[in-house]
Design a protein around this motif. Structure first.
Motif, PDB file in Angstrom:
ATOM      1  N   UNK A   1      24.996 -10.971 -43.485  1.00 58.99           N
ATOM      2  CA  UNK A   1      25.813 -10.971 -43.282  1.00 58.99           C
ATOM      3  C   UNK A   1      26.949 -10.915 -44.376  1.00 58.99           C
ATOM      4  N   UNK A   2      28.063 -10.331 -43.235  1.00 55.82           N
ATOM      5  CA  UNK A   2      29.355  -9.758 -43.924  1.00 55.82           C
ATOM      6  C   UNK A   2      30.483 -11.105 -43.948  1.00 55.82           C
ATOM      7  N   UNK A   3      31.362 -11.722 -44.461  1.00 60.51           N
ATOM      8  CA  UNK A   3      31.709 -12.549 -44.369  1.00 60.51           C
ATOM      9  C   UNK A   3      33.580 -12.638 -45.126  1.00 60.51           C
ATOM     10  N   UNK A   4      34.347 -12.449 -43.743  1.00 61.07           N
ATOM     11  CA  UNK A   4      35.514 -11.663 -44.571  1.00 61.07           C
ATOM     12  C   UNK A   4      36.189 -13.821 -44.451  1.00 61.07           C
ATOM     13  N   UNK A   5      36.590 -13.984 -45.564  1.00 61.69           N
ATOM     14  CA  UNK A   5      36.692 -15.508 -45.963  1.00 61.69           C
ATOM     15  C   UNK A   5      38.049 -15.456 -47.205  1.00 61.69           C
ATOM     16  N   UNK A   6      38.578 -16.357 -47.141  1.00 60.52           N
ATOM     17  CA  UNK A   6      39.527 -17.011 -48.246  1.00 60.52           C
ATOM     18  C   UNK A   6      40.119 -18.733 -48.917  1.00 60.52           C
TER      19      UNK A   6
ATOM     20  N   UNK B   1      33.813  -7.745 -50.270  1.00 59.43           N
ATOM     21  CA  UNK B   1      34.616  -9.113 -49.670  1.00 59.43           C
ATOM     22  C   UNK B   1      35.625  -7.534 -48.929  1.00 59.43           C
ATOM     23  N   UNK B   2      35.933  -8.162 -47.718  1.00 60.64           N
ATOM     24  CA  UNK B   2      37.322  -6.628 -47.769  1.00 60.64           C
ATOM     25  C   UNK B   2      38.229  -6.525 -46.325  1.00 60.64           C
ATOM     26  N   UNK B   3      38.892  -6.627 -46.053  1.00 68.24           N
ATOM     27  CA  UNK B   3      40.527  -6.549 -44.658  1.00 68.24           C
ATOM     28  C   UNK B   3      40.408  -5.594 -44.175  1.00 68.24           C
ATOM     29  N   UNK B   4      40.097  -6.697 -42.934  1.00 69.65           N
ATOM     30  CA  UNK B   4      40.402  -5.849 -41.243  1.00 69.65           C
ATOM     31  C   UNK B   4      39.205  -4.543 -41.074  1.00 69.65           C
TER      32      UNK B   4
ATOM     33  N   UNK C   1      36.882  -4.068 -42.962  1.00 76.92           N
ATOM     34  CA  UNK C   1      36.586  -2.967 -44.451  1.00 76.92           C
ATOM     35  C   UNK C   1      37.086  -1.660 -44.226  1.00 76.92           C
ATOM     36  N   UNK C   2      38.370  -1.158 -43.453  1.00 78.76           N
ATOM     37  CA  UNK C   2      39.975  -0.303 -44.101  1.00 78.76           C
ATOM     38  C   UNK C   2      39.923  -1.006 -45.472  1.00 78.76           C
ATOM     39  N   UNK C   3      40.033  -1.900 -45.570  1.00 80.52           N
ATOM     40  CA  UNK C   3      40.909  -1.972 -47.261  1.00 80.52           C
ATOM     41  C   UNK C   3      39.234  -2.999 -47.620  1.00 80.52           C
ATOM     42  N   UNK C   4      38.872  -2.553 -48.327  1.00 77.11           N
ATOM     43  CA  UNK C   4      38.267  -2.706 -50.072  1.00 77.11           C
ATOM     44  C   UNK C   4      38.208  -3.292 -50.553  1.00 77.11           C
ATOM     45  N   UNK C   5      38.334  -4.456 -50.851  1.00 77.01           N
ATOM     46  CA  UNK C   5      38.347  -5.604 -52.222  1.00 77.01           C
ATOM     47  C   UNK C   5      38.023  -5.725 -53.246  1.00 77.01           C
ATOM     48  N   UNK C   6      36.049  -4.996 -53.329  1.00 79.79           N
ATOM     49  CA  UNK C   6      35.720  -4.838 -54.807  1.00 79.79           C
ATOM     50  C   UNK C   6      34.392  -6.407 -54.646  1.00 79.79           C
ATOM     51  N   UNK C   7      33.809  -5.667 -55.196  1.00 77.33           N
ATOM     52  CA  UNK C   7      32.166  -6.200 -54.584  1.00 77.33           C
ATOM     53  C   UNK C   7      31.775  -7.496 -55.678  1.00 77.33           C
TER      54      UNK C   7
ATOM     55  N   UNK D   1      26.874  -9.147 -46.972  1.00 79.96           N
ATOM     56  CA  UNK D   1      26.090  -9.385 -47.790  1.00 79.96           C
ATOM     57  C   UNK D   1      25.560  -8.149 -48.241  1.00 79.96           C
ATOM     58  N   UNK D   2      25.650  -7.541 -49.236  1.00 81.43           N
ATOM     59  CA  UNK D   2      25.224  -6.564 -50.204  1.00 81.43           C
ATOM     60  C   UNK D   2      23.697  -6.557 -50.919  1.00 81.43           C
TER      61      UNK D   2
END
Length: 476
Positions: free
Chosen positions: A1-6, A112-115, A117-123, A155-156
């Motif tokens: 599961x991929x989550x875009x959260x803040x 975690x990423x933005x938009x 996966x166009x902006x990767x914020x790292x593992x 989720x990796x």
């Protein structure tokens, strides 16, 4: 599961509605944006149905959580699943911290990423916490440009649960201050957030940008005080703070709710450092003889007592003196010494200097257990009292009792190198006050258990006053 959260809210309630597109803005850089895991706006899940059966009816697996504050968490996470949280508004380009609340029996990895996966914020490496409901917070510092984004969590690996994600700016302009300003780190570092008068439970406190269990130093405006609570609903352990506190060493990273109010200890001198409420908290079982009013009155004889240096230094001296007085009297229980001997002897090998009055005994009395005829004479002379002729006055008048204790604290080197007051304001540390009072009977290995007992009381009183031990040695 991929989550875009803040956002990180360890004790916040879960308020976002299912399927609602969130526009989450950092209105100023001191605020945090928090997304609860179950409040996603889009998702990809590899299995049909909600295995946990809670909160929503789509394919994401959600269950009730036992983490602080309750609510829900996403679980049964498999590789390549993701969640998206919409409308993250970043007002200013700069450094931000992302925090995720996670649990894993054996460890896992998320990204975690933005938009999309166009902006990767790292593992994010998720450690083994020992159970599905044993929660921890993992974090990563990133740079983000100003703009509005969708935040994603991916989720990796399998084997972890997810509760919330938080984004908060790391310092910078635009942070607000108030009658109370709280800071992330000691010495006023990291993010900060201001509060004015009122009550702020865990939900309100975090919605205003302060983070749960993440406050380390505070500044409080003159005439006001803040009560910091261990739990989100103004319960559990608490500490009253006023003035500038560079490091809440005994309440560090514990605050979950706050009350800001006009100061209850609005007096001057000692009364401005220790309130009657705090005094009562220090000595819940004290003898009624030892009154707060008597101590306040006695302190006016020695205005430098708890009146020298900044507020933290004043609090340290007050805590140090009261800790030693507590030790000497069993918690301000004993007014007189149990073994009431005569305690009459030559003073400076010259009996005529301070002869014992007929029928009088000079056993220990008062908070410092003033003993021996010579000390009664010296204290009486300093205070303008005939304590040689009337030593019982120390056990009959609370103000006089406190005055004799402060006389010793402020002016006598005792068995040490200097008066206890000088050790505290000079940065020599609490341990040297023990040496002044009892010398080699306790110090240099003489009685380490008694030394530790005094240290324990000192730390307890520092906690109540909301400050740290500061420079110098605790022991002797």
């Amino acid at each position: 599961m991929m989550i875009n959260l803040f956002t990180r809210f360890a004790k916040a309630s879960h308020l976002a509605l299912p399927g609602c597109l969130l526009l989450a803005a950092l209105a100023n850089p001191s605020q945090a944006v928090v997304y609860q895991a179950e409040s996603y706006t889009n998702f990809f899940d590899t299995t049909a149905g909600n295995t946990g059966g809670a909160f929503r009816n789509d394919a994401v697996d959600i269950e009730a959580t036992t983490d602080s504050g309750g609510g829900f968490n996403v679980g049964w996470i498999e590789p390549n699943e993701w969640l998206v949280y919409g409308g993250l508004s970043i007002p200013t380009s700069g450094s931000y911290t992302i925090r995720m609340r996670v649990a894993s029996p054996s460890g896992a990895t998320a990204a975690v990423d933005l938009n999309g996966g166009s902006i990767q914020l790292g593992d994010f490496a998720i450690p083994a916490t020992g159970g599905w409901q044993n929660w921890t917070t993992v974090s990563r510092t990133v740079n983000i440009n100003a703009g509005t984004y969708n935040l994603g969590v991916f989720a990796k690996t399998t084997g972890w649960n997810f509760n919330w994600i938080e984004v908060v700016a790391n310092g910078g302009g635009g942070n607000t201050t108030g009658l109370l300003t709280v800071y992330e780190h000691c010495n006023y570092g990291g993010w900060f957030r201001g509060f004015n008068t009122g009550s702020f439970d865990g939900n309100v406190m975090t919605s205003m940008g302060a983070r749960n269990d993440a406050i380390s130093s505070v500044k409080v405006a003159a005439g006001y005080e803040a009560v910091l609570f261990d739990n989100w609903d103004y319960s559990g352990a608490s500490v009253v703070v006023s003035g500038d506190n560079t490091c809440l060493s005994n309440f560090n990273d514990r605050t979950s709710s706050i009350i800001v109010r006009p100061a209850t200890n609005t007096g001057t001198g000692f009364a401005a450092v220790v309130s009657e409420t705090q005094f009562n908290q220090m000595f819940p079982g004290r003898n009624s003889f030892y009154t707060y009013a008597g101590l306040v009155a006695a302190s006016k004889t020695y205005p430098a007592f708890a009146g020298t240096g900044d507020l933290a230094a004043k609090k340290r001296e007050a805590a140090a003196a009261l800790a030693n007085f507590s030790h000497e009297t069993g918690g301000l229980v004993y007014v007189t010494e149990i073994a009431q001997g005569e305690y009459c002897g030559d003073w400076d090998n010259n009996p005529s200097t301070c002869p014992c009055a007929p029928g009088k005994r000079y056993f220990g009395r008062g908070p410092i257990q003033l003993s021996w005829n010579g000390n009664y004479c010296a204290a009486g002379t300093a205070l303008g009292l005939d304590l040689r002729a009337n030593p019982d006055l120390v056990s009959q008048n609370a103000t006089v009792a406190w005055q004799t204790a402060l006389w010793f604290w402020m002016t006598q080197s005792g068995a040490g190198y200097r008066p206890a007051h000088d050790s505290m304001v000079g940065g020599f540390g609490f341990g040297e006050t023990i040496r002044t009072i009892n010398g080699s009977l306790e110090c240099n290995g003489g009685n380490p258990a008694q030394v530790q007992s005094r240290i324990n009381e000192y730390n307890r009183f520092l906690n109540i006053l909301g400050t740290s031990a500061g420079p110098g040695n605790l022991g002797c």
